[in-house]
Design a protein around this motif. Structure first.
Motif, PDB file in Angstrom:
ATOM      1  N   MET A   1       0.860  -1.157   0.000  1.00  0.00           N
ATOM      2  CA  MET A   1       0.000   0.000   0.000  1.00  0.00           C
ATOM      3  C   MET A   1       0.918   1.233   0.000  1.00  0.00           C
ATOM      4  O   MET A   1       1.735   1.345  -0.842  1.00  0.00           O
ATOM      5  CB  MET A   1      -0.912  -0.029   1.216  1.00  0.00           C
ATOM      6  N   GLY A   2       0.779   2.082   0.964  1.00  0.00           N
ATOM      7  CA  GLY A   2       1.735   3.153   1.150  1.00  0.00           C
ATOM      8  C   GLY A   2       1.761   4.215   0.072  1.00  0.00           C
ATOM      9  O   GLY A   2       2.793   4.789  -0.179  1.00  0.00           O
ATOM     10  N   ASN A   3       0.637   4.484  -0.596  1.00  0.00           N
ATOM     11  CA  ASN A   3       0.680   5.508  -1.616  1.00  0.00           C
ATOM     12  C   ASN A   3      -0.254   6.677  -1.333  1.00  0.00           C
ATOM     13  O   ASN A   3      -0.340   7.588  -2.122  1.00  0.00           O
ATOM     14  CB  ASN A   3       0.369   4.922  -2.986  1.00  0.00           C
ATOM     15  N   TYR A   4      -0.952   6.674  -0.225  1.00  0.00           N
ATOM     16  CA  TYR A   4      -1.863   7.782   0.096  1.00  0.00           C
ATOM     17  C   TYR A   4      -1.086   9.091   0.229  1.00  0.00           C
ATOM     18  O   TYR A   4      -1.466  10.105  -0.346  1.00  0.00           O
ATOM     19  CB  TYR A   4      -2.643   7.511   1.390  1.00  0.00           C
ATOM     20  N   ILE A   5      -0.016   9.061   0.978  1.00  0.00           N
ATOM     21  CA  ILE A   5       0.743  10.293   1.222  1.00  0.00           C
ATOM     22  C   ILE A   5       1.339  10.824  -0.073  1.00  0.00           C
ATOM     23  O   ILE A   5       1.202  12.010  -0.383  1.00  0.00           O
ATOM     24  CB  ILE A   5       1.824  10.068   2.303  1.00  0.00           C
ATOM     25  N   GLU A   6       1.975   9.955  -0.861  1.00  0.00           N
ATOM     26  CA  GLU A   6       2.565  10.404  -2.118  1.00  0.00           C
ATOM     27  C   GLU A   6       1.510  10.987  -3.057  1.00  0.00           C
ATOM     28  O   GLU A   6       1.748  11.985  -3.724  1.00  0.00           O
ATOM     29  CB  GLU A   6       3.288   9.264  -2.842  1.00  0.00           C
ATOM     30  N   SER A   7       0.343  10.371  -3.097  1.00  0.00           N
ATOM     31  CA  SER A   7      -0.688  10.838  -4.029  1.00  0.00           C
ATOM     32  C   SER A   7      -1.363  12.127  -3.555  1.00  0.00           C
ATOM     33  O   SER A   7      -2.091  12.748  -4.328  1.00  0.00           O
ATOM     34  CB  SER A   7      -1.736   9.752  -4.250  1.00  0.00           C
ATOM     35  N   ASN A   8      -1.130  12.550  -2.323  1.00  0.00           N
ATOM     36  CA  ASN A   8      -1.752  13.765  -1.804  1.00  0.00           C
ATOM     37  C   ASN A   8      -0.755  14.878  -1.491  1.00  0.00           C
ATOM     38  O   ASN A   8      -1.088  15.818  -0.771  1.00  0.00           O
ATOM     39  CB  ASN A   8      -2.576  13.436  -0.559  1.00  0.00           C
ATOM     40  N   LEU A   9       0.438  14.769  -2.025  1.00  0.00           N
ATOM     41  CA  LEU A   9       1.417  15.836  -1.838  1.00  0.00           C
ATOM     42  C   LEU A   9       1.068  17.027  -2.718  1.00  0.00           C
ATOM     43  O   LEU A   9       0.643  16.871  -3.862  1.00  0.00           O
ATOM     44  CB  LEU A   9       2.824  15.354  -2.180  1.00  0.00           C
ATOM     45  N   ALA A  10       1.245  18.213  -2.173  1.00  0.00           N
ATOM     46  CA  ALA A  10       1.042  19.438  -2.951  1.00  0.00           C
ATOM     47  C   ALA A  10       2.287  19.697  -3.802  1.00  0.00           C
ATOM     48  O   ALA A  10       3.324  19.046  -3.635  1.00  0.00           O
ATOM     49  CB  ALA A  10       0.791  20.608  -2.000  1.00  0.00           C
ATOM     50  N   ARG A  11       2.167  20.663  -4.683  1.00  0.00           N
ATOM     51  CA  ARG A  11       3.308  21.028  -5.517  1.00  0.00           C
ATOM     52  C   ARG A  11       4.464  21.496  -4.626  1.00  0.00           C
ATOM     53  O   ARG A  11       4.252  22.227  -3.662  1.00  0.00           O
ATOM     54  CB  ARG A  11       2.890  22.151  -6.465  1.00  0.00           C
ATOM     55  N   ASP A  12       5.653  21.047  -4.909  1.00  0.00           N
ATOM     56  CA  ASP A  12       6.880  21.386  -4.182  1.00  0.00           C
ATOM     57  C   ASP A  12       6.890  20.874  -2.740  1.00  0.00           C
ATOM     58  O   ASP A  12       7.708  21.314  -1.935  1.00  0.00           O
ATOM     59  CB  ASP A  12       7.133  22.901  -4.165  1.00  0.00           C
ATOM     60  N   GLU A  13       6.005  19.957  -2.403  1.00  0.00           N
ATOM     61  CA  GLU A  13       5.999  19.373  -1.063  1.00  0.00           C
ATOM     62  C   GLU A  13       6.847  18.106  -1.083  1.00  0.00           C
ATOM     63  O   GLU A  13       6.726  17.281  -1.989  1.00  0.00           O
ATOM     64  CB  GLU A  13       4.560  19.053  -0.648  1.00  0.00           C
ATOM     65  N   LYS A  14       7.695  17.964  -0.071  1.00  0.00           N
ATOM     66  CA  LYS A  14       8.614  16.822  -0.002  1.00  0.00           C
ATOM     67  C   LYS A  14       8.465  16.109   1.335  1.00  0.00           C
ATOM     68  O   LYS A  14       8.321  16.747   2.373  1.00  0.00           O
ATOM     69  CB  LYS A  14      10.051  17.298  -0.164  1.00  0.00           C
ATOM     70  N   ILE A  15       8.544  14.801   1.299  1.00  0.00           N
ATOM     71  CA  ILE A  15       8.494  14.000   2.523  1.00  0.00           C
ATOM     72  C   ILE A  15       9.853  14.079   3.203  1.00  0.00           C
ATOM     73  O   ILE A  15      10.880  13.807   2.593  1.00  0.00           O
ATOM     74  CB  ILE A  15       8.124  12.537   2.208  1.00  0.00           C
ATOM     75  N   LEU A  16       9.848  14.472   4.471  1.00  0.00           N
ATOM     76  CA  LEU A  16      11.085  14.593   5.236  1.00  0.00           C
ATOM     77  C   LEU A  16      11.352  13.344   6.079  1.00  0.00           C
ATOM     78  O   LEU A  16      12.496  12.927   6.224  1.00  0.00           O
ATOM     79  CB  LEU A  16      11.029  15.819   6.149  1.00  0.00           C
ATOM     80  N   GLU A  17      10.305  12.799   6.653  1.00  0.00           N
ATOM     81  CA  GLU A  17      10.456  11.641   7.550  1.00  0.00           C
ATOM     82  C   GLU A  17       9.174  10.815   7.497  1.00  0.00           C
ATOM     83  O   GLU A  17       8.077  11.363   7.463  1.00  0.00           O
ATOM     84  CB  GLU A  17      10.707  12.121   8.973  1.00  0.00           C
ATOM     85  N   ARG A  18       9.330   9.501   7.496  1.00  0.00           N
ATOM     86  CA  ARG A  18       8.200   8.576   7.518  1.00  0.00           C
ATOM     87  C   ARG A  18       8.252   7.737   8.783  1.00  0.00           C
ATOM     88  O   ARG A  18       9.319   7.495   9.321  1.00  0.00           O
ATOM     89  CB  ARG A  18       8.270   7.589   6.356  1.00  0.00           C
ATOM     90  N   ALA A  19       7.086   7.294   9.191  1.00  0.00           N
ATOM     91  CA  ALA A  19       6.996   6.338  10.292  1.00  0.00           C
ATOM     92  C   ALA A  19       6.115   5.186   9.819  1.00  0.00           C
ATOM     93  O   ALA A  19       5.225   5.368   8.984  1.00  0.00           O
ATOM     94  CB  ALA A  19       6.395   6.992  11.531  1.00  0.00           C
ATOM     95  N   HIS A  20       6.390   4.019  10.343  1.00  0.00           N
ATOM     96  CA  HIS A  20       5.664   2.820   9.947  1.00  0.00           C
ATOM     97  C   HIS A  20       5.122   2.113  11.177  1.00  0.00           C
ATOM     98  O   HIS A  20       5.628   2.297  12.287  1.00  0.00           O
ATOM     99  CB  HIS A  20       6.587   1.871   9.177  1.00  0.00           C
ATOM    100  N   VAL A  21       4.137   1.271  10.960  1.00  0.00           N
ATOM    101  CA  VAL A  21       3.592   0.457  12.047  1.00  0.00           C
ATOM    102  C   VAL A  21       4.563  -0.684  12.333  1.00  0.00           C
ATOM    103  O   VAL A  21       5.098  -1.309  11.427  1.00  0.00           O
ATOM    104  CB  VAL A  21       2.192  -0.094  11.673  1.00  0.00           C
ATOM    105  N   SER A  22       4.765  -0.950  13.596  1.00  0.00           N
ATOM    106  CA  SER A  22       5.632  -2.028  14.037  1.00  0.00           C
ATOM    107  C   SER A  22       4.882  -3.356  14.000  1.00  0.00           C
ATOM    108  O   SER A  22       3.755  -3.456  14.487  1.00  0.00           O
ATOM    109  CB  SER A  22       6.095  -1.754  15.473  1.00  0.00           C
ATOM    110  N   TRP A  23       5.514  -4.368  13.427  1.00  0.00           N
ATOM    111  CA  TRP A  23       4.913  -5.716  13.455  1.00  0.00           C
ATOM    112  C   TRP A  23       4.782  -6.207  14.889  1.00  0.00           C
ATOM    113  O   TRP A  23       3.867  -6.955  15.209  1.00  0.00           O
ATOM    114  CB  TRP A  23       5.745  -6.695  12.629  1.00  0.00           C
TER     115      TRP A  23
END
Length: 144
Positions: free
Chosen positions: A1-23
């Motif tokens: 999955m993992g595409n919600y954030i990428e698909s909702n980025l505004a113009r010139d917006e960059k991801i600085l840090e991600r967090a994930h759910v721990s198994w």
């Protein structure tokens, strides 16, 4: 999955840090799922819940916002501009302390309070966000 954030980025917006759910935060679903596997598929349902929790929860800070999404069928999203963030809290139980997972609680101006559960290495994520927010504060002081 993992595409919600990428698909909702505004113009010139960059991801600085991600967090994930721990198994490890899903260990009880997995253990009981394996134990109950022979009983009419109940175990399979528990294992699927764990997989869905891990695959469908996204959390990131961008240069403009903190964005979180949980859920597969019922989606819950949180988007808060970084200049509206008052603080980030971390809630960890005993197992969370042992296995390094917990809930990130984003507190925004106006009383909004948004917990994002099961995040791996929550203290590291909070540290990264606070570091970025401090840089923005320093830049605002220099610009004024």
């Amino acid at each position: 999955m993992g595409n919600y954030i990428e698909s909702n980025l505004a113009r010139d917006e960059k991801i600085l840090e991600r967090a994930h759910v721990s198994w490890m935060s899903q260990i009880w679903y997995i253990i009981f799922g394996i134990l109950l596997l022979p009983i009419a598929g109940i175990g399979l349902i528990l294992i699927l819940i764990a997989i869905i929790n891990v695959w469908t929860t996204e959390l990131a800070i961008t240069n403009r916002r903190i964005i979180a999404k949980t859920g597969l069928i019922r989606r819950n999203t949180i988007e808060l501009k970084v200049n509206r963030v008052e603080s980030l809290g971390v809630d960890q139980g005993i197992l969370g302390r042992i296995f390094n997972f917990g809930s990130i609680v984003v507190k925004g101006t106006g009383g909004s309070n948004a917990p994002i559960p099961y995040i791996a290495k929550p203290l590291d994520f909070r540290k990264s966000v606070n570091h970025y927010l401090d840089e923005l504060d320093d830049k605002a002081v220099i610009d004024s």
